[in-house]
Design an enzyme around this catalytic site. Sequence first.
Site, PDB file in Angstrom:
ATOM      1  N   ARG A 249       9.076 -14.860   6.842  1.00 25.08           N
ATOM      2  CA  ARG A 249       8.588 -13.854   5.896  1.00 25.08           C
ATOM      3  C   ARG A 249       9.520 -13.757   4.691  1.00 25.08           C
ATOM      4  O   ARG A 249       9.097 -13.399   3.596  1.00 25.08           O
ATOM      5  CB  ARG A 249       8.514 -12.470   6.559  1.00 25.08           C
ATOM      6  CG  ARG A 249       7.468 -12.345   7.654  1.00 25.08           C
ATOM      7  CD  ARG A 249       7.290 -10.873   8.014  1.00 25.08           C
ATOM      8  NE  ARG A 249       6.616 -10.671   9.285  1.00 25.08           N
ATOM      9  CZ  ARG A 249       5.295 -10.625   9.449  1.00 25.08           C
ATOM     10  NH1 ARG A 249       4.504 -10.803   8.420  1.00 25.08           N
ATOM     11  NH2 ARG A 249       4.770 -10.413  10.632  1.00 25.08           N
TER      12      ARG A 249
ATOM     13  N   PHE B 299      -2.344 -23.577   7.436  1.00 25.02           N
ATOM     14  CA  PHE B 299      -1.500 -22.449   7.828  1.00 25.02           C
ATOM     15  C   PHE B 299      -0.258 -22.426   6.941  1.00 25.02           C
ATOM     16  O   PHE B 299       0.489 -23.401   6.886  1.00 25.02           O
ATOM     17  CB  PHE B 299      -1.111 -22.556   9.307  1.00 25.02           C
ATOM     18  CG  PHE B 299      -0.410 -21.330   9.800  1.00 25.02           C
ATOM     19  CD1 PHE B 299      -1.135 -20.207  10.168  1.00 25.02           C
ATOM     20  CD2 PHE B 299       0.971 -21.283   9.855  1.00 25.02           C
ATOM     21  CE1 PHE B 299      -0.489 -19.052  10.604  1.00 25.02           C
ATOM     22  CE2 PHE B 299       1.626 -20.131  10.293  1.00 25.02           C
ATOM     23  CZ  PHE B 299       0.898 -19.020  10.663  1.00 25.02           C
TER      24      PHE B 299
ATOM     25  N   ASP C  49      -8.244 -14.754   5.041  1.00 24.80           N
ATOM     26  CA  ASP C  49      -8.766 -15.958   5.689  1.00 24.80           C
ATOM     27  C   ASP C  49     -10.254 -15.742   5.921  1.00 24.80           C
ATOM     28  O   ASP C  49     -11.075 -16.048   5.064  1.00 24.80           O
ATOM     29  CB  ASP C  49      -7.985 -16.219   6.982  1.00 24.80           C
ATOM     30  CG  ASP C  49      -8.433 -17.476   7.697  1.00 24.80           C
ATOM     31  OD1 ASP C  49      -9.276 -18.201   7.147  1.00 24.80           O
ATOM     32  OD2 ASP C  49      -7.967 -17.733   8.815  1.00 24.80           O
TER      33      ASP C  49
ATOM     34  N   GLU D 268      -3.067  -7.180  -0.483  1.00 22.33           N
ATOM     35  CA  GLU D 268      -3.017  -8.095   0.674  1.00 22.33           C
ATOM     36  C   GLU D 268      -2.227  -9.353   0.328  1.00 22.33           C
ATOM     37  O   GLU D 268      -2.150  -9.751  -0.841  1.00 22.33           O
ATOM     38  CB  GLU D 268      -4.443  -8.520   1.051  1.00 22.33           C
ATOM     39  CG  GLU D 268      -5.039  -7.749   2.211  1.00 22.33           C
ATOM     40  CD  GLU D 268      -4.439  -8.135   3.567  1.00 22.33           C
ATOM     41  OE1 GLU D 268      -3.324  -8.695   3.619  1.00 22.33           O
ATOM     42  OE2 GLU D 268      -5.083  -7.872   4.588  1.00 22.33           O
ATOM     43  N   ASP D 269      -1.686  -9.963   1.355  1.00 28.72           N
ATOM     44  CA  ASP D 269      -1.004 -11.240   1.168  1.00 28.72           C
ATOM     45  C   ASP D 269      -2.009 -12.394   1.182  1.00 28.72           C
ATOM     46  O   ASP D 269      -2.000 -13.254   0.310  1.00 28.72           O
ATOM     47  CB  ASP D 269       0.075 -11.450   2.246  1.00 28.72           C
ATOM     48  CG  ASP D 269      -0.432 -11.115   3.656  1.00 28.72           C
ATOM     49  OD1 ASP D 269      -1.579 -10.624   3.783  1.00 28.72           O
ATOM     50  OD2 ASP D 269       0.307 -11.349   4.617  1.00 28.72           O
TER      51      ASP D 269
HETATM   52  P1  5GP Z   1      -8.657 -12.542   8.352  1.00 23.32           P
HETATM   53  O1  5GP Z   1      -9.151 -11.256   8.922  1.00 23.32           O
HETATM   54  O2  5GP Z   1      -8.824 -12.611   6.838  1.00 23.32           O
HETATM   55  O3  5GP Z   1      -9.233 -13.739   9.037  1.00 23.32           O
HETATM   56  O4  5GP Z   1      -7.135 -12.607   8.713  1.00 23.32           O
HETATM   57  C1  5GP Z   1      -6.161 -12.387   7.787  1.00 23.32           C
HETATM   58  C2  5GP Z   1      -4.822 -12.306   8.484  1.00 23.32           C
HETATM   59  O5  5GP Z   1      -4.588 -13.504   9.261  1.00 23.32           O
HETATM   60  C3  5GP Z   1      -3.710 -12.250   7.463  1.00 23.32           C
HETATM   61  O6  5GP Z   1      -3.388 -10.926   7.109  1.00 23.32           O
HETATM   62  C4  5GP Z   1      -2.588 -12.956   8.188  1.00 23.32           C
HETATM   63  O7  5GP Z   1      -1.916 -12.046   9.008  1.00 23.32           O
HETATM   64  C5  5GP Z   1      -3.296 -13.963   9.081  1.00 23.32           C
HETATM   65  N1  5GP Z   1      -3.359 -15.289   8.420  1.00 23.32           N
HETATM   66  C6  5GP Z   1      -4.455 -15.934   7.975  1.00 23.32           C
HETATM   67  N2  5GP Z   1      -4.130 -17.125   7.462  1.00 23.32           N
HETATM   68  C7  5GP Z   1      -2.785 -17.238   7.590  1.00 23.32           C
HETATM   69  C8  5GP Z   1      -1.841 -18.258   7.219  1.00 23.32           C
HETATM   70  O8  5GP Z   1      -2.150 -19.323   6.671  1.00 23.32           O
HETATM   71  N3  5GP Z   1      -0.538 -17.999   7.499  1.00 23.32           N
HETATM   72  C9  5GP Z   1      -0.124 -16.855   8.100  1.00 23.32           C
HETATM   73  N4  5GP Z   1       1.190 -16.719   8.317  1.00 23.32           N
HETATM   74  N5  5GP Z   1      -0.985 -15.875   8.471  1.00 23.32           N
HETATM   75  C10 5GP Z   1      -2.299 -16.064   8.198  1.00 23.32           C
END
Ligand code: 5GP
Length: 184
Positions: free
Chosen positions: A169, A156, A107, A103-104
């Site tokens: 990206r 963010f 959150d 994963e990148d």
């Molecule tokens: P989660 O299910 O963990 O809340 O959401 C994760 C997804 O939200 C990540 O895969 C990404 O697509 C998006 N996301 C969460 N935080 C960020 C951020 O700081 N920047 C960006 N570009 N995407 C984020």
Amino acid sequence: MDPEHISQDLKAVLLTEEEIQSKILELAAAVERDYDGKELLLVGVLKGAVMVMADFARALTRHAEMDWVAYSSYGSGTRSSGVVRILKDLDTDITGRNVLIVEDIIDTGLTLSWLVANLRSRGAASVEICTLLRKPEAAKMAVSVKYVGFDIPDEFVVGYGLDHAERYRNLRCVGTLAPHVYSD
Ligand code: 5GP
């Protein structure tokens, strides 16, 4: 500098290319130790994890297969809800396989928790997570994350696979966006 230059849209660089690459080598070394003698299937989550996967997989000196999933989560506002629609499923039968999700960023981890449960229910021998970035909210996740690159503040960020409206990206670093990007 060319006003169209992508880095002009950044407020601050949070992680440089060098910091990211050296962390990826560390993560790969840890994974090689832990999976010594075991087969390994890397599962990347599209689209954000493309850059991490490309560098992480090449940092491994062992065999590892790669597959991809894509899903969208229905959320209110900017936060995900954990309710998931699969856009692209695995091509691989993961029965008995050691799966490492790449994963990148995590959150809330809601969608990722769903993915872990989903992969476990398909009979994988093991399912672990490797993420480059983790935000504070992820501490509340029910599933544990075995490999974490950087714990970052609740801001963010873009770059290195992470987008804002499908842009940024292709930045080599990770950073925050300047206010003009949001107001333009
Ligand atoms: P989660 O299910 O963990 O809340 O959401 C994760 C997804 O939200 C990540 O895969 C990404 O697509 C998006 N996301 C969460 N935080 C960020 C951020 O700081 N920047 C960006 N570009 N995407 C984020």
